[in-house]
Design an enzyme around this catalytic site. Structure first.
Site, PDB file in Angstrom:
ATOM      1  N   GLY A  23      -5.460  -8.208  78.131  1.00  0.00           N
ATOM      2  CA  GLY A  23      -5.044  -9.246  76.962  1.00  0.00           C
ATOM      3  C   GLY A  23      -5.769  -9.156  75.831  1.00  0.00           C
ATOM      4  O   GLY A  23      -6.702  -8.368  75.561  1.00  0.00           O
ATOM      5  N   LEU A  25      -4.908  -8.773  72.605  1.00  0.00           N
ATOM      6  CA  LEU A  25      -4.849  -7.569  72.122  1.00  0.00           C
ATOM      7  C   LEU A  25      -4.734  -7.435  70.759  1.00  0.00           C
ATOM      8  O   LEU A  25      -5.048  -8.456  70.009  1.00  0.00           O
ATOM      9  CB  LEU A  25      -3.288  -7.362  72.461  1.00  0.00           C
ATOM     10  N   HIS A  29      -5.162  -1.702  71.365  1.00  0.00           N
ATOM     11  CA  HIS A  29      -4.164  -1.845  72.232  1.00  0.00           C
ATOM     12  C   HIS A  29      -2.715  -1.298  71.558  1.00  0.00           C
ATOM     13  O   HIS A  29      -2.100  -0.597  72.426  1.00  0.00           O
ATOM     14  CB  HIS A  29      -3.937  -3.260  72.888  1.00  0.00           C
ATOM     15  N   GLY A 150      -8.000   3.747  76.766  1.00  0.00           N
ATOM     16  CA  GLY A 150      -8.703   4.215  75.192  1.00  0.00           C
ATOM     17  C   GLY A 150      -9.995   4.765  75.310  1.00  0.00           C
ATOM     18  O   GLY A 150     -10.633   4.391  76.209  1.00  0.00           O
TER      19      GLY A 150
END
Ligand code: PAF
Length: 282
Positions: A23, A25, A29, A150
């Site tokens: 979260g 974000l 993201h 990522g």
């Protein structure tokens, strides 16, 4: 429809994608979600602040949890499902709030022992046990065809790739380039802890990585010299304190005697009380 028209008809993306997150974000993201949407029929985003990957003195309690705003970002990016489980759903019958390996009453752990050993693994001893365990659980629950990570968390990406290979998960791990602010700072949920002055000084991480890249481009192949140069750049910011600056093999993350193309420069530094990491492939 004639054959020529049929031939140029774009293929429909198929399969299920998972974008695992904690979260808070940001654009990094969103880039994972967009990349996932391009080649999958549906995208699931998991939002779970996983207690077992935080050390006892880390920021688990204060980690931002803006679930509503996160859901709006997921909706904007065309995500099909947001999976936001409770602790009891992820760690049934355990007490994950008692963080750290060995402190859970009863649990099964997933560990990767090679790639996870140095760098983050050394500084944050139970971190990758927590990451591998929760990601394995998410893979089992969601059963995605592809999962998106990522490059900003480079060691995590390599640990997960290794775990998937070792445990024969039928899942493709897709790595997505780091998204940066206009000045080069890598996007991170933890950037929001920085004061304006710390935010300005945090740029030394990116400057240090670029310094290593420039020296490498000029022919420097001694890892020690590159590491020293990165440390010197970090030392120019009074609010920054270096944790490590290293050049490592891009796959195994082992130390290097002589730097090669494809190796990775990795850096971790505290800026004020906030620990940031970044990396650059040479
Ligand atoms: O990168 C993260 O946000 C977390 O480590 C992950 C992969 C979601 C596991 O909790």
């Amino acid at each position: 429809m004639n054959a020529a028209v049929a031939a140029i008809k774009p293929r429909k993306p198929s399969g299920l994608a998972l974008v695992p997150t904690m979260g808070a974000l940001h654009e990094g993201h969103a880039a994972l979600m967009r990349t996932a949407r391009e080649s999958n029929a549906a995208v699931v985003v998991s939002i779970y602040v996983n207690p077992t990957q935080f050390g006892p003195n880390e920021d688990f309690a204060k980690y931002p949890r803006p679930l509503e705003a996160d859901c709006r970002i997921c909706e904007r990016e065309g995500v099909a499902v947001v999976f936001a489980p409770t602790d009891n759903e992820m760690y049934p019958g355990s007490q994950p709030r008692l963080r750290g390996r060995g402190q859970l009453a009863a649990s099964t752990w997933v560990e990767e022992l090679q790639v996870a050993k140095r760098l983050e693994g050394e500084r944050r001893p139970s971190h990758f046990h927590g990451v591998c365990t929760v990601v394995a659980k998410l893979f089992n629950i969601i059963q995605p065809d592809r999962a998106y990570f990522g490059q900003k968390d480079y060691q995590q990406l390599k640990v997960i790739q290794r775990m998937v290979r070792d445990l024969c998960y039928p899942i493709e791990i897709v790595s997505v380039p780091t998204v940066r602010e206009a000045d080069g700072l890598a996007m991170s949920s933890r950037n929001r802890y920085l004061s304006p002055d710390e935010r300005a000084q945090a740029l030394v991480l990116w400057k240090a990585l670029n310094c290593a890249r420039d020296l490498f481009a000029k022919g420097e192949r001694d890892p020690q010299r590159l590491q020293t140069a990165m440390a010197q750049v970090i030392a120019t910011a009074p609010a920054a304190r270096l944790d490590y600056a290293e050049i490592a093999d891009g796959e195994t993350l082992e130390q290097r005697q002589k730097v090669k193309r494809g190796d990775v420069a990795l850096i971790a530094a505290f800026v004020g009380a906030t620990r940031l990491i970044d990396n650059l492939i040479l």
